[in-house]
Scaffold this motif. Sequence first.
Motif, PDB file in Angstrom:
ATOM      1  N   CYS A 102       0.835  -1.212   0.000  1.00  0.00           N
ATOM      2  CA  CYS A 102       0.000   0.000   0.000  1.00  0.00           C
ATOM      3  C   CYS A 102       0.866   1.257   0.000  1.00  0.00           C
ATOM      4  N   THR A 103       1.896   1.244   0.825  1.00  0.00           N
ATOM      5  CA  THR A 103       2.783   2.408   0.906  1.00  0.00           C
ATOM      6  C   THR A 103       3.510   2.631  -0.411  1.00  0.00           C
ATOM      7  N   ALA A 104       4.022   1.554  -0.997  1.00  0.00           N
ATOM      8  CA  ALA A 104       4.718   1.684  -2.280  1.00  0.00           C
ATOM      9  C   ALA A 104       3.762   2.137  -3.374  1.00  0.00           C
ATOM     10  N   GLY A 105       2.535   1.612  -3.360  1.00  0.00           N
ATOM     11  CA  GLY A 105       1.550   2.044  -4.342  1.00  0.00           C
ATOM     12  C   GLY A 105       1.235   3.526  -4.228  1.00  0.00           C
ATOM     13  N   LEU A 106       1.099   4.005  -3.000  1.00  0.00           N
ATOM     14  CA  LEU A 106       0.858   5.437  -2.798  1.00  0.00           C
ATOM     15  C   LEU A 106       2.021   6.276  -3.309  1.00  0.00           C
ATOM     16  N   ALA A 107       3.239   5.799  -3.079  1.00  0.00           N
ATOM     17  CA  ALA A 107       4.407   6.541  -3.560  1.00  0.00           C
ATOM     18  C   ALA A 107       4.398   6.645  -5.085  1.00  0.00           C
ATOM     19  N   LEU A 108       4.019   5.556  -5.762  1.00  0.00           N
ATOM     20  CA  LEU A 108       3.940   5.589  -7.222  1.00  0.00           C
ATOM     21  C   LEU A 108       2.849   6.542  -7.711  1.00  0.00           C
ATOM     22  N   VAL A 109       1.686   6.492  -7.055  1.00  0.00           N
ATOM     23  CA  VAL A 109       0.592   7.388  -7.452  1.00  0.00           C
ATOM     24  C   VAL A 109       0.994   8.838  -7.264  1.00  0.00           C
ATOM     25  N   ALA A 110       1.622   9.140  -6.121  1.00  0.00           N
ATOM     26  CA  ALA A 110       2.050  10.521  -5.852  1.00  0.00           C
ATOM     27  C   ALA A 110       3.098  10.980  -6.861  1.00  0.00           C
ATOM     28  N   SER A 111       3.994  10.069  -7.264  1.00  0.00           N
ATOM     29  CA  SER A 111       5.033  10.434  -8.227  1.00  0.00           C
ATOM     30  C   SER A 111       4.466  10.644  -9.624  1.00  0.00           C
ATOM     31  N   ALA A 112       3.380   9.929  -9.952  1.00  0.00           N
ATOM     32  CA  ALA A 112       2.841   9.978 -11.312  1.00  0.00           C
ATOM     33  C   ALA A 112       1.888  11.136 -11.539  1.00  0.00           C
ATOM     34  N   ALA A 241       3.063   4.094 -14.258  1.00  0.00           N
ATOM     35  CA  ALA A 241       3.332   4.147 -12.819  1.00  0.00           C
ATOM     36  C   ALA A 241       2.056   4.418 -12.039  1.00  0.00           C
ATOM     37  N   LEU A 242       1.196   5.271 -12.608  1.00  0.00           N
ATOM     38  CA  LEU A 242      -0.072   5.560 -11.939  1.00  0.00           C
ATOM     39  C   LEU A 242      -0.934   4.303 -11.860  1.00  0.00           C
ATOM     40  N   ALA A 243      -1.059   3.589 -12.981  1.00  0.00           N
ATOM     41  CA  ALA A 243      -1.866   2.367 -12.990  1.00  0.00           C
ATOM     42  C   ALA A 243      -1.280   1.319 -12.050  1.00  0.00           C
ATOM     43  N   ALA A 244       0.055   1.159 -12.082  1.00  0.00           N
ATOM     44  CA  ALA A 244       0.697   0.173 -11.209  1.00  0.00           C
ATOM     45  C   ALA A 244       0.521   0.540  -9.742  1.00  0.00           C
ATOM     46  N   GLY A 245       0.608   1.834  -9.440  1.00  0.00           N
ATOM     47  CA  GLY A 245       0.450   2.272  -8.056  1.00  0.00           C
ATOM     48  C   GLY A 245      -0.946   2.017  -7.522  1.00  0.00           C
ATOM     49  N   VAL A 246      -1.957   2.322  -8.330  1.00  0.00           N
ATOM     50  CA  VAL A 246      -3.338   2.095  -7.894  1.00  0.00           C
ATOM     51  C   VAL A 246      -3.596   0.602  -7.700  1.00  0.00           C
ATOM     52  N   LEU A 247      -3.121  -0.227  -8.652  1.00  0.00           N
ATOM     53  CA  LEU A 247      -3.324  -1.672  -8.527  1.00  0.00           C
ATOM     54  C   LEU A 247      -2.577  -2.242  -7.322  1.00  0.00           C
ATOM     55  N   LEU A 248      -1.370  -1.745  -7.078  1.00  0.00           N
ATOM     56  CA  LEU A 248      -0.587  -2.232  -5.946  1.00  0.00           C
ATOM     57  C   LEU A 248      -1.270  -1.866  -4.628  1.00  0.00           C
ATOM     58  N   ALA A 249      -1.729  -0.615  -4.530  1.00  0.00           N
ATOM     59  CA  ALA A 249      -2.406  -0.189  -3.307  1.00  0.00           C
ATOM     60  C   ALA A 249      -3.715  -0.952  -3.113  1.00  0.00           C
ATOM     61  N   ALA A 250      -4.472  -1.146  -4.204  1.00  0.00           N
ATOM     62  CA  ALA A 250      -5.733  -1.874  -4.095  1.00  0.00           C
ATOM     63  C   ALA A 250      -5.498  -3.328  -3.697  1.00  0.00           C
ATOM     64  N   SER A 251      -4.454  -3.948  -4.232  1.00  0.00           N
ATOM     65  CA  SER A 251      -4.145  -5.328  -3.865  1.00  0.00           C
ATOM     66  C   SER A 251      -3.801  -5.426  -2.382  1.00  0.00           C
ATOM     67  N   GLY A 252      -3.041  -4.460  -1.883  1.00  0.00           N
ATOM     68  CA  GLY A 252      -2.719  -4.451  -0.464  1.00  0.00           C
ATOM     69  C   GLY A 252      -3.957  -4.318   0.401  1.00  0.00           C
ATOM     70  N   VAL A 253      -4.890  -3.477  -0.028  1.00  0.00           N
ATOM     71  CA  VAL A 253      -6.130  -3.295   0.731  1.00  0.00           C
ATOM     72  C   VAL A 253      -6.926  -4.594   0.758  1.00  0.00           C
ATOM     73  N   LEU A 254      -6.995  -5.297  -0.381  1.00  0.00           N
ATOM     74  CA  LEU A 254      -7.749  -6.545  -0.439  1.00  0.00           C
ATOM     75  C   LEU A 254      -7.147  -7.618   0.469  1.00  0.00           C
ATOM     76  N   VAL A 255      -5.812  -7.669   0.530  1.00  0.00           N
ATOM     77  CA  VAL A 255      -5.171  -8.626   1.422  1.00  0.00           C
ATOM     78  C   VAL A 255      -5.451  -8.266   2.877  1.00  0.00           C
TER      79      VAL A 255
END
Length: 295
Positions: A102-112, A241-255
Amino acid sequence: MLAAGLWWAVLGAALNTASGILQSDATRFVRPGRPVVRQPRYLAGLTLDGLGWLCAVAALQHLPVVLVQSVLACGVVLTVYAARFRYAVVLRRRDHVAAVACTAGLALVASATGTDAPFAVSGWTVAALASAAVLLAAAVAGTWDAGRGWPLGVLTGLAFGGTALVVRADHVDDAGTLPFPLAVALVAAYGITGVAARTRALELTGVARLAAIVSVTQTMVPGAAGILALGDPVRPGWGWALAAGVLLAASGVLVLAGSPGLRPPPTALRGRRKPRPGGVRRPCRRDHRGPSVQA
C-alpha cells in the motif's frame, strides 16, 4: 501545494481509522431492538467520518482525485495496526507485506500525478454527475432488501467517490458550469446515498469485507473519472506508474481485508455466564436448609 494536500489527505485517513475502530466496537453491542445505527460508538464514528470528509475536501483543492482517494483507501493500513494495539491481535506476515505494498503504491501514485491545472468542467460532465447521483440512489433502493452486502458496498464506494468528483469539479470549474448551489446539492445527494448504503451493508456483511470493497471502489472508479472527465493531470510518460500504483495499493487493501486486525472484536457478552441450553437452570443438589437432597 502538494505537501498541504497530502497533509489533509493523511489527516482524513487517520480520522477514518478512528471512525472504523469505533464503528467496529459498536457491532459488539448490537441487540434486538438496538441496531448498530443506535449505538453511541457508531454515531461517534459517523461524526469522525464527517470530519475526515472535510479533510478530503481540503485535500481535493490541491490534489487529483486518484491521489486523495488512494491515501484514504490506504487508511486501512492504519486501521489494522491500530487494531493490533486496541484488541491485541497478532498480524500475519502477509499483512505486513500488504502494508508495504500500500505504501509503495501510494508513492507511485504521488510520483505519477502532475501539477498542471485541470481543464474546465464541461456541461456534459455536470449532467453525468447529476444523472449518476439519481441512478445510484435508485440502485441502493433496489438492492436494499436483496439480502447481500457486497452490492451495497460497491454502491457505497461509488457514492463516496461521487462526492470527491463533485468537490474536485467545483474547485477546477472557473467557467461557472457547476454553480455552487448545484455542487452542494450533488454532494448532499451522493453523501446521503453513501451513508444509507453503508449502514445497510453493515447489517449484511462484515466490517472488513465492506471496508475493502468501499476502499477499492472509491479509488479506482472516481480516480479514472477524475483523469478522463475532469482532466486531473498525470505526468507525461508516467501513466504506467499511476496504474501500477493504484493496482498495488488496491491489492494491499484486499489482502488486509482478511487481516485479524479487521475482524470483529469479541462480543460484549463474552466473559459473562452463559445460560444453559433451553434456558432452564439446573436445580441445586444441596438445600440451604438441610442436608443434600435428591435432584
